[in-house]
Design a protein around this motif. Structure first.
Motif, mmCIF file in Angstrom:
data_model
loop_
_atom_site.group_PDB
_atom_site.id
_atom_site.type_symbol
_atom_site.label_atom_id
_atom_site.label_comp_id
_atom_site.label_asym_id
_atom_site.label_seq_id
_atom_site.Cartn_x
_atom_site.Cartn_y
_atom_site.Cartn_z
ATOM 1 N N ALA A 119 0.824 -1.207 0.000
ATOM 2 C CA ALA A 119 0.000 0.000 0.000
ATOM 3 C C ALA A 119 0.859 1.259 0.000
ATOM 4 N N ILE A 120 1.878 1.278 0.826
ATOM 5 C CA ILE A 120 2.740 2.463 0.917
ATOM 6 C C ILE A 120 3.543 2.635 -0.361
ATOM 7 N N SER A 121 4.067 1.544 -0.920
ATOM 8 C CA SER A 121 4.827 1.672 -2.173
ATOM 9 C C SER A 121 3.916 2.060 -3.329
ATOM 10 N N ALA A 122 2.652 1.617 -3.289
ATOM 11 C CA ALA A 122 1.716 1.992 -4.351
ATOM 12 C C ALA A 122 1.475 3.491 -4.370
ATOM 13 N N LYS A 123 1.493 4.099 -3.190
ATOM 14 C CA LYS A 123 1.211 5.532 -3.107
ATOM 15 C C LYS A 123 2.467 6.374 -3.305
ATOM 16 N N TYR A 124 3.629 5.845 -2.893
ATOM 17 C CA TYR A 124 4.817 6.696 -2.845
ATOM 18 C C TYR A 124 5.976 6.233 -3.723
ATOM 19 N N GLY A 125 5.826 5.114 -4.442
ATOM 20 C CA GLY A 125 6.928 4.704 -5.318
ATOM 21 C C GLY A 125 7.068 3.198 -5.369
ATOM 22 N N LEU A 158 8.577 1.942 6.739
ATOM 23 C CA LEU A 158 8.278 1.894 5.308
ATOM 24 C C LEU A 158 8.014 3.287 4.741
ATOM 25 N N LEU A 159 7.370 4.146 5.507
ATOM 26 C CA LEU A 159 7.135 5.522 5.059
ATOM 27 C C LEU A 159 8.452 6.291 4.941
ATOM 28 N N THR A 160 9.363 6.058 5.890
ATOM 29 C CA THR A 160 10.675 6.722 5.825
ATOM 30 C C THR A 160 11.458 6.217 4.625
ATOM 31 N N ALA A 161 11.474 4.891 4.436
ATOM 32 C CA ALA A 161 12.230 4.311 3.319
ATOM 33 C C ALA A 161 11.679 4.748 1.970
ATOM 34 N N GLY A 163 10.354 7.667 1.378
ATOM 35 C CA GLY A 163 10.489 9.108 1.230
ATOM 36 C C GLY A 163 9.200 9.863 1.510
ATOM 37 N N ALA A 164 8.164 9.164 1.985
ATOM 38 C CA ALA A 164 6.902 9.839 2.287
ATOM 39 C C ALA A 164 7.021 10.754 3.497
ATOM 40 N N ILE A 165 7.897 10.391 4.418
ATOM 41 C CA ILE A 165 8.191 11.242 5.570
ATOM 42 C C ILE A 165 9.705 11.366 5.680
ATOM 43 N N SER A 166 10.162 12.339 6.445
ATOM 44 C CA SER A 166 11.595 12.587 6.553
ATOM 45 C C SER A 166 12.263 11.566 7.455
ATOM 46 N N CYS A 167 13.592 11.564 7.434
ATOM 47 C CA CYS A 167 14.369 10.818 8.428
ATOM 48 C C CYS A 167 14.964 11.868 9.365
ATOM 49 N N PRO A 168 14.335 12.103 10.529
ATOM 50 C CA PRO A 168 14.708 13.268 11.347
ATOM 51 C C PRO A 168 16.010 13.127 12.126
ATOM 52 N N MET A 169 16.649 11.958 12.071
ATOM 53 C CA MET A 169 17.877 11.752 12.839
ATOM 54 C C MET A 169 19.028 12.552 12.227
ATOM 55 N N LYS A 170 19.625 13.423 13.044
ATOM 56 C CA LYS A 170 20.787 14.200 12.621
ATOM 57 C C LYS A 170 22.048 13.639 13.284
ATOM 58 N N GLU A 171 23.198 13.949 12.678
ATOM 59 C CA GLU A 171 24.456 13.458 13.227
ATOM 60 C C GLU A 171 24.621 13.944 14.671
ATOM 61 N N GLY A 172 24.947 13.028 15.542
ATOM 62 C CA GLY A 172 25.121 13.373 16.951
ATOM 63 C C GLY A 172 23.893 13.142 17.798
ATOM 64 N N GLU A 181 2.721 16.415 11.930
ATOM 65 C CA GLU A 181 2.081 16.056 10.668
ATOM 66 C C GLU A 181 2.520 14.669 10.206
ATOM 67 N N GLU A 182 3.828 14.389 10.339
ATOM 68 C CA GLU A 182 4.339 13.082 9.929
ATOM 69 C C GLU A 182 3.835 11.982 10.865
ATOM 70 N N LEU A 183 3.720 12.289 12.148
ATOM 71 C CA LEU A 183 3.173 11.306 13.086
ATOM 72 C C LEU A 183 1.731 10.953 12.724
ATOM 73 N N SER A 184 0.979 11.924 12.252
ATOM 74 C CA SER A 184 -0.399 11.654 11.825
ATOM 75 C C SER A 184 -0.428 10.685 10.644
ATOM 76 N N VAL A 185 0.523 10.840 9.719
ATOM 77 C CA VAL A 185 0.611 9.924 8.574
ATOM 78 C C VAL A 185 0.979 8.519 9.063
ATOM 79 N N ILE A 186 1.965 8.439 9.953
ATOM 80 C CA ILE A 186 2.353 7.140 10.522
ATOM 81 C C ILE A 186 1.158 6.474 11.193
#
Length: 397
Positions: A119-125, A158-161, A163-172, A181-186
């Motif tokens: 379902a997620i790949s059908a919508k996002y790639g 799956l949403l992160t992979a 690209g439907a939502i961001s990957c919010p982890m920054k270095e450090g 908004e992204e939590l609502s999608v999840i």
């Protein structure tokens, strides 16, 4: 192709107050449980999708071409706003070699994964080539939201992979969380995974897994509490099996038989939930012991009410007796009739008292954890933020 690995987790849940009364339109409070399900996602060098579930002894793998072909053959559009159809689930069962009668955890987990992946790949790639491992601290079938934590982890990964939502982890960073908004999608997609597993869930479990903290639920409306402290508890699994369906039916029958007696009990439980909400929202992040007598009284009163409703059990009575002998207050959580109970621990409860209570509970044949409620929802982790036990489980898997 997704080129980064990631590790994320989602919490289980317990019902603090409002069991059974919530079925009759009263308020229930659900809180995040700091026993979590962890998911590790890695890109695969091969054109395949693999999911490993050591907790239920399942390893399944499919090539991405077969999955893309399957997706194109679905009888209806896949969307987070539409319930999985009978035809879609039947197609997935045939593809995975699962009989229509199969209800084992590994079968339902496989169906939920396939549905969300397609379902997620059908919508996002396109379907990405991935290797996914899921490991959980939560026992299955204990009413602790294990399937919802799994669905939330799958949806977020799956949403992160895709690209439907961001990957919010920054270095450090040691941990990171998505935007509201992204939590609502999840949460929307996790609810679909829960529908695959449970058919017609309330949506409370996946909402707790997504946002964490505490939620108020009444007549289909879910409202996060404004502010929730993290509270220490003992969680005890009596290991006594029970049927939620039978227990719910029994309560309904008793209400119909004795409405003048049982309706005031439901009203009282509703008042308990609302008073507990008021106290929790008034408590600071690190509450002092002065707040606890009210919470303890509410535990005791509600446990008596639940016994009056007929959802108690000798194992739960024993749990309450054992913890009371150590000056602690307990109640059942969930459907009752066995299952799990929670015991409130004050900030000044000594480690010796906690350990003595745990030993006595284990001597009864119960399984016991010291943990917290009210913690965060779905979270990304760096390797440095994970415990040795989790790292070992994810590497062994």
């Amino acid at each position: 192709m997704w080129e980064r690995g990631l590790v994320l987790s989602a919490p289980g849940k317990v019902i603090l107050h409002g069991e059974h009364a919530v079925v009759h339109g009263k308020v229930a409070l659900a809180v995040a449980l700091d026993l979590r399900t962890f998911l590790r996602l890695r890109p695969s060098a091969e054109p395949r999708v693999c999911i490993r579930l050591p907790s239920v002894g399942a390893v399944r793998s499919w090539d991405t071409l077969s999955l893309q072909t399957l997706r194109r053959g679905f009888p209806a559009e896949l969307d987070e706003a539409k319930s999985p159809s009978v035809e879609q689930l039947e197609t997935l069962r045939k593809f995975a070699g699962i009989t229509a009668e199969a209800s084992a955890p590994e079968s339902l987990a496989t169906l939920a994964f396939l549905y969300l992946c397609l379902a997620i790949s059908a919508k996002y790639g396109d379907v990405p080539s991935l290797d996914i491992l899921v490991w959980s601290e939560l026992p299955t079938g204990a009413g602790l939201g294990s399937s919802a934590a799994y669905a939330v982890c799958l949806a977020a990964a799956l949403l992160t992979a895709s690209g439907a939502i961001s990957c919010p982890m920054k270095e450090g960073d040691s941990t990171a969380r998505w935007t509201e908004e992204e939590l609502s999608v999840i949460n929307s997609w996790a609810f679909q995974g829960e529908r695959v597993i449970h058919g017609n869930p309330s949506g409370v479990d996946n909402a707790v897994g997504t946002w964490g903290g505490a939620l108020r639920y009444q007549s289909g409306k879910i409202t996060p509490l404004k502010r929730v402290p993290t509270l220490r508890i003992l969680l005890t699994n009596t290991k006594v099996p029970r049927s939620t369906k039978v227990l719910v039916a029994g309560v309904k029958e008793k209400i119909l038989k004795f409405p003048a007696i049982m309706n005031p009990v439901l009203e009282s439980i509703d008042a308990i939930s609302q008073e507990c909400q008021r106290v929790l929202e008034a408590m600071p992040a690190n509450p002092s012991a002065e707040y606890y007598p009210v919470l303890e009284d509410l535990f005791d009163i509600n446990q008596h009410h639940l016994n009056v409703m007929g959802v108690g059990h000798p194992s739960l009575d024993r749990l309450c007796q054992v913890t009371a002998s150590h000056g602690l207050h307990s109640k059942l959580t969930g459907a009752g009739g066995g299952g799990c109970g929670i015991t409130l621990l004050r900030p000044d409860t000594s480690p010796l008292a906690v350990e003595a209570a745990k030993q006595d509970l284990c001597a009864c044949g119960f399984e016991c954890w010291e943990t917290n409620i009210g913690g965060p929802g779905v979270t990304l982790h760096s390797s440095s933020s994970l415990s040795t036990r989790v790292l070992h489980a994810l590497s062994e898997g």
